[in-house]
Design a protein around this motif. Structure first.
Motif, mmCIF file in Angstrom:
data_model
loop_
_atom_site.group_PDB
_atom_site.id
_atom_site.type_symbol
_atom_site.label_atom_id
_atom_site.label_comp_id
_atom_site.label_asym_id
_atom_site.label_seq_id
_atom_site.Cartn_x
_atom_site.Cartn_y
_atom_site.Cartn_z
ATOM 1 N N VAL A 43 0.816 -1.216 0.000
ATOM 2 C CA VAL A 43 0.000 0.000 0.000
ATOM 3 C C VAL A 43 0.848 1.264 0.000
ATOM 4 C CG1 VAL A 43 -1.953 -1.140 1.113
ATOM 5 C CG2 VAL A 43 -0.208 -0.017 2.524
ATOM 6 N N ALA A 44 2.131 1.139 0.384
ATOM 7 C CA ALA A 44 2.990 2.321 0.422
ATOM 8 C C ALA A 44 4.447 1.889 0.520
ATOM 9 C CB ALA A 44 2.636 3.220 1.610
ATOM 10 N N LYS A 45 5.326 2.861 0.256
ATOM 11 C CA LYS A 45 6.763 2.647 0.410
ATOM 12 C C LYS A 45 7.348 3.852 1.127
ATOM 13 C CE LYS A 45 11.028 1.630 -2.112
ATOM 14 N NZ LYS A 45 11.644 1.439 -3.454
ATOM 15 N N ILE A 46 8.149 3.584 2.173
ATOM 16 C CA ILE A 46 8.796 4.644 2.940
ATOM 17 C C ILE A 46 10.284 4.361 2.952
ATOM 18 C CG2 ILE A 46 8.976 5.747 5.193
ATOM 19 C CD1 ILE A 46 6.058 5.012 5.634
ATOM 20 N N GLY A 47 11.068 5.229 2.322
ATOM 21 C CA GLY A 47 12.488 4.949 2.158
ATOM 22 C C GLY A 47 12.653 3.675 1.362
ATOM 23 N N ASN A 48 13.321 2.685 1.939
ATOM 24 C CA ASN A 48 13.501 1.394 1.262
ATOM 25 C C ASN A 48 12.539 0.323 1.773
ATOM 26 O OD1 ASN A 48 15.718 2.315 -0.292
ATOM 27 N ND2 ASN A 48 17.075 2.048 1.477
ATOM 28 N N VAL A 49 11.619 0.706 2.654
ATOM 29 C CA VAL A 49 10.733 -0.272 3.293
ATOM 30 C C VAL A 49 9.339 -0.218 2.679
ATOM 31 C CG1 VAL A 49 9.663 -0.992 5.469
ATOM 32 C CG2 VAL A 49 12.026 -0.153 5.454
ATOM 33 N N GLU A 50 8.868 -1.366 2.206
ATOM 34 C CA GLU A 50 7.507 -1.486 1.672
ATOM 35 C C GLU A 50 6.538 -1.829 2.811
ATOM 36 O OE1 GLU A 50 6.527 -1.019 -1.420
ATOM 37 O OE2 GLU A 50 8.234 -1.360 -2.759
ATOM 38 N N ILE A 51 5.352 -1.249 2.773
ATOM 39 C CA ILE A 51 4.299 -1.588 3.739
ATOM 40 C C ILE A 51 3.241 -2.402 3.010
ATOM 41 C CG2 ILE A 51 2.485 -0.696 5.246
ATOM 42 C CD1 ILE A 51 4.214 1.686 5.818
ATOM 43 N N SER A 52 3.066 -3.639 3.423
ATOM 44 C CA SER A 52 2.131 -4.537 2.738
ATOM 45 C C SER A 52 0.715 -4.350 3.243
ATOM 46 C CB SER A 52 2.557 -5.996 2.937
ATOM 47 O OG SER A 52 2.377 -6.378 4.287
ATOM 48 N N GLN A 53 -0.227 -4.730 2.386
ATOM 49 C CA GLN A 53 -1.637 -4.680 2.778
ATOM 50 C C GLN A 53 -1.890 -5.646 3.933
ATOM 51 O OE1 GLN A 53 -4.539 -4.668 -0.448
ATOM 52 N NE2 GLN A 53 -5.867 -6.033 0.732
ATOM 53 N N ALA A 54 -1.218 -6.806 3.903
ATOM 54 C CA ALA A 54 -1.412 -7.799 4.973
ATOM 55 C C ALA A 54 -1.000 -7.237 6.327
ATOM 56 C CB ALA A 54 -0.603 -9.059 4.654
ATOM 57 N N LYS A 55 0.136 -6.516 6.357
ATOM 58 C CA LYS A 55 0.599 -5.954 7.628
ATOM 59 C C LYS A 55 -0.332 -4.845 8.099
ATOM 60 C CE LYS A 55 4.982 -5.654 8.239
ATOM 61 N NZ LYS A 55 6.398 -5.230 8.164
ATOM 62 N N LEU A 100 12.934 1.451 10.915
ATOM 63 C CA LEU A 100 13.607 0.332 10.248
ATOM 64 C C LEU A 100 14.603 0.840 9.211
ATOM 65 C CD1 LEU A 100 10.574 -2.093 9.786
ATOM 66 C CD2 LEU A 100 12.565 -2.446 11.263
ATOM 67 N N ASN A 101 14.240 1.880 8.460
ATOM 68 C CA ASN A 101 15.173 2.481 7.505
ATOM 69 C C ASN A 101 16.437 2.958 8.211
ATOM 70 O OD1 ASN A 101 14.314 2.893 4.541
ATOM 71 N ND2 ASN A 101 12.416 3.309 5.640
ATOM 72 N N PHE A 102 16.221 3.650 9.336
ATOM 73 C CA PHE A 102 17.355 4.175 10.102
ATOM 74 C C PHE A 102 18.227 3.035 10.619
ATOM 75 C CE2 PHE A 102 19.081 5.509 14.270
ATOM 76 C CZ PHE A 102 19.882 6.558 13.854
ATOM 77 N N ALA A 103 17.598 1.975 11.136
ATOM 78 C CA ALA A 103 18.338 0.829 11.661
ATOM 79 C C ALA A 103 19.185 0.173 10.566
ATOM 80 C CB ALA A 103 17.369 -0.188 12.263
ATOM 81 N N GLN A 104 18.593 0.032 9.376
ATOM 82 C CA GLN A 104 19.331 -0.555 8.255
ATOM 83 C C GLN A 104 20.494 0.333 7.837
ATOM 84 O OE1 GLN A 104 16.255 -1.129 5.320
ATOM 85 N NE2 GLN A 104 15.196 -2.702 6.534
ATOM 86 N N GLU A 105 20.265 1.637 7.872
ATOM 87 C CA GLU A 105 21.294 2.587 7.441
ATOM 88 C C GLU A 105 22.512 2.549 8.359
ATOM 89 O OE1 GLU A 105 21.637 7.410 6.985
ATOM 90 O OE2 GLU A 105 19.780 6.445 6.322
ATOM 91 N N VAL A 106 22.273 2.348 9.672
ATOM 92 C CA VAL A 106 23.402 2.316 10.608
ATOM 93 C C VAL A 106 23.936 0.905 10.818
ATOM 94 C CG1 VAL A 106 22.612 4.384 11.800
ATOM 95 C CG2 VAL A 106 21.887 2.144 12.645
ATOM 96 N N GLY A 107 23.377 -0.083 10.093
ATOM 97 C CA GLY A 107 23.924 -1.430 10.097
ATOM 98 C C GLY A 107 23.463 -2.342 11.209
ATOM 99 N N ARG A 161 13.013 -2.539 18.621
ATOM 100 C CA ARG A 161 13.337 -2.504 20.048
ATOM 101 C C ARG A 161 14.826 -2.216 20.260
ATOM 102 N NH1 ARG A 161 9.475 -4.404 23.578
ATOM 103 N NH2 ARG A 161 7.649 -5.393 22.635
ATOM 104 N N LYS A 162 15.673 -2.844 19.443
ATOM 105 C CA LYS A 162 17.117 -2.608 19.540
ATOM 106 C C LYS A 162 17.450 -1.148 19.263
ATOM 107 C CE LYS A 162 19.628 -6.883 18.520
ATOM 108 N NZ LYS A 162 20.607 -7.488 17.588
ATOM 109 N N THR A 163 16.788 -0.596 18.239
ATOM 110 C CA THR A 163 17.075 0.785 17.850
ATOM 111 C C THR A 163 16.654 1.755 18.946
ATOM 112 O OG1 THR A 163 16.704 0.165 15.530
ATOM 113 C CG2 THR A 163 16.724 2.523 16.053
ATOM 114 N N ILE A 164 15.452 1.558 19.455
ATOM 115 C CA ILE A 164 14.948 2.454 20.493
ATOM 116 C C ILE A 164 15.778 2.341 21.765
ATOM 117 C CG2 ILE A 164 12.962 2.984 21.960
ATOM 118 C CD1 ILE A 164 12.689 3.830 19.036
ATOM 119 N N ALA A 165 16.319 1.143 22.024
ATOM 120 C CA ALA A 165 17.132 0.940 23.226
ATOM 121 C C ALA A 165 18.377 1.825 23.220
ATOM 122 C CB ALA A 165 17.533 -0.525 23.350
#
Length: 491
Positions: A43-55, A100-107, A161-165
């Motif tokens: 239904v949408a894409k934010i940065g490199n992350v797709e948001i599915s209708q199922a989710k 999630l985009n931010f987490a992926q960007e920082v590895g 959770r890891k990112t927010i921590a």
């Protein structure tokens, strides 16, 4: 509760994050079960992350159930649309996608072992203290989920959770000192509690009628339904102990207490018995539906009910709203029975006459008139309030359990919460159906009690975490744009 959920919907990450565990046991609402014509089911894409209708369906279902529980089962599709639950679900997913985009960007990564460990600790998937794959697979089947979809969501939960921590930081000494000072300020007050008993208010019938004239469309008769019902009972169906245990083992994730803890067989036995009897009765109910539709069976009951009447469930009323006179609903479960329902007639709402509406109108008018009169009295009182014409308190602090008579403990707390966020020496504060007029006579700063240190540290840590989280999300809003494939996802 509802207003809190709506007000705090944007920036608090732990409110925004709908954990995978929250999906377990949730009934499937079904929004988005039709096609949006979106790209590959997204239904949408934010940065490199797709948001599915199922989710989106999963998150919407969880939010719907949260609101429906808070509203004691009164939520329906129309109200959900008015409240913007679809937009809320998408907003939460959009925020998750940005993190999630931010987490992926920082590895940052989550290992397969971490996912397995998380899955195996979900209480609803355990039996006798161990993970049970049969229960897990039965849950996936009941929710029309693939394992890879559920486990991918689980992986994302862990990554967020890891990112927010990373934002967790400890309170610094000067921060503790600043918060402590705020918590240890105490005020001596002159105050006066005003209620409707202090008013000399007479209700003018001409004004009541004029009040009705200006908003008569608010006072409508209820929409009425005349229904013919064929009941198919399940109470006389026989079930064995072995059948009950087998049914429970397959569907154990559906049986939880109000805190979400899974019930054991004995605790859930009554509900399991009802569910199994209903399952065995379903075919009989379907046959009754066919016979009724063909005119070979007559109704057990013919009744006229206002829309929303508790004799029927909210699910049945939601279905009836979409049907027309002459339509027959397929069997629905009501009070451990199946009901096949035919709509015989629908009486649409009409504007009530003044005499019909008078009682309700008078109540509303009186509430408004009393509120205005009470505020007017308070504005006069505040001009002259001092220790000679009011109650004088001891020094009071926000965190103390103070009872400022004639207020009760809860009202006193609400008053003090508003008082200690005000900058006015004199003022007016409303609490429930009362108005408190106050004058701060003296103020002092008490030294911090050593026992308060840990509580202050926790307060500072929470304030810092919430601030960091909200600022992170604001930054990510600018960094990762949203590309929607369908309409209606944002306000």
């Amino acid at each position: 509760m509802i207003s809190w959920m709506q007000k705090h919907n944007k920036y608090l990450v732990w409110t925004i994050w709908v954990a995978t565990i929250a999906f377990i046991g949730a009934g499937f609402v079904g929004w988005g079960s039709y096609s949006f014509g979106s790209k590959a089911g997204n239904v949408a894409k934010i940065g490199n992350v797709e948001i599915s209708q199922a989710k989106l369906n999963l998150v919407y279902t969880t939010i719907y159930n949260q609101y429906n529980e808070a509203m004691k089962g009164a939520l329906d599709d129309k109200k959900a649309k008015e409240m913007g639950l679809v937009q809320q679900a998408f907003s939460r997913l959009a925020t998750q996608a940005k993190i999630l985009n931010f987490a992926q960007e920082v590895g940052m990564v989550v290992s397969d072992k971490e996912v397995v460990n998380r899955l195996q600790t979900i209480p609803s998937f355990t039996k006798d203290g161990h993970f049970n794959k049969e229960i897990y697979n039965a849950y996936l089947t009941s929710q029309r989920l693939k394992a890879k979809t559920f486990e991918a969501t689980l992986r994302e939960e862990l990554l967020i959770r890891k990112t927010i921590a990373l934002l967790n930081t400890q309170a610094l000494p000067f921060e503790i000192e600043a918060i402590s000072a705020a918590m240890n300020v105490s005020d001596k007050l002159a105050y006066k509690v005003l209620t409707t008993n202090d008013l000399n208010l007479s209700i003018d019938n001409k004004k009541v009628k004029s009040f009705w004239e200006m908003q008569k469309d608010r006072f409508m008769t209820a929409q009425m339904y005349t229904l013919s019902i064929v009941w198919t009972e399940s109470k006389n169906i026989n079930v064995t102990e072995d059948e009950l245990k087998a049914y429970y083992d397959t569907n154990s994730f559906n049986y939880t207490n109000p805190e979400g803890k899974q019930l054991n067989f004995e605790e859930a036995k009554e509900q399991v018995t009802n569910d199994l009897k209903l399952k065995k009765t379903k075919k009989t109910a379907q046959k009754a539906y066919i016979a009724f539709k063909k005119g070979k069976l007559t109704e057990n009951e013919k009744i006229t009910l206002p829309i929303g009447d508790l004799k029927l469930t909210s699910e049945v009323w939601n279905t009836l709203k979409e049907k027309n006179v002459g339509d027959i609903l397929k069997p629905k479960v009501i009070s451990n029975m199946y009901a096949t329902i035919k709509i015989e007639n629908i009486l649409l709402p009409e504007v009530m006459s003044y005499n019909e509406a008078k009682e309700a109108v008078t109540k509303l008018y009186t509430i408004q008139a009393e509120k205005e009169a009470l505020l007017s009295l308070a504005e006069t009182t505040v001009k002259s309030i001092d220790r000679t014409n009011a109650t004088v308190s001891h020094f009071v602090k926000l965190e103390q359990n103070v009872n400022l008579e004639p207020l009760n403990n809860q009202e006193s707390l609400q008053f003090l919460q508003k008082l200690f966020t005000s900058t006015k020496e004199k003022g007016i504060i409303s609490v429930a159906d009362k108005v408190i007029v106050y004058n701060v006579l003296e103020q002092r700063l008490a030294p911090m009690d050593a026992n308060q240190t840990e509580a202050v540290k926790q307060t500072v840590n929470k304030l810092k975490q919430n601030t960091f989280e909200s600022n992170l999300i604001k930054m990510l809003d600018k960094k990762y744009p949203t590309e929607s494939y369908v309409g209606g996802l944002t306000n």
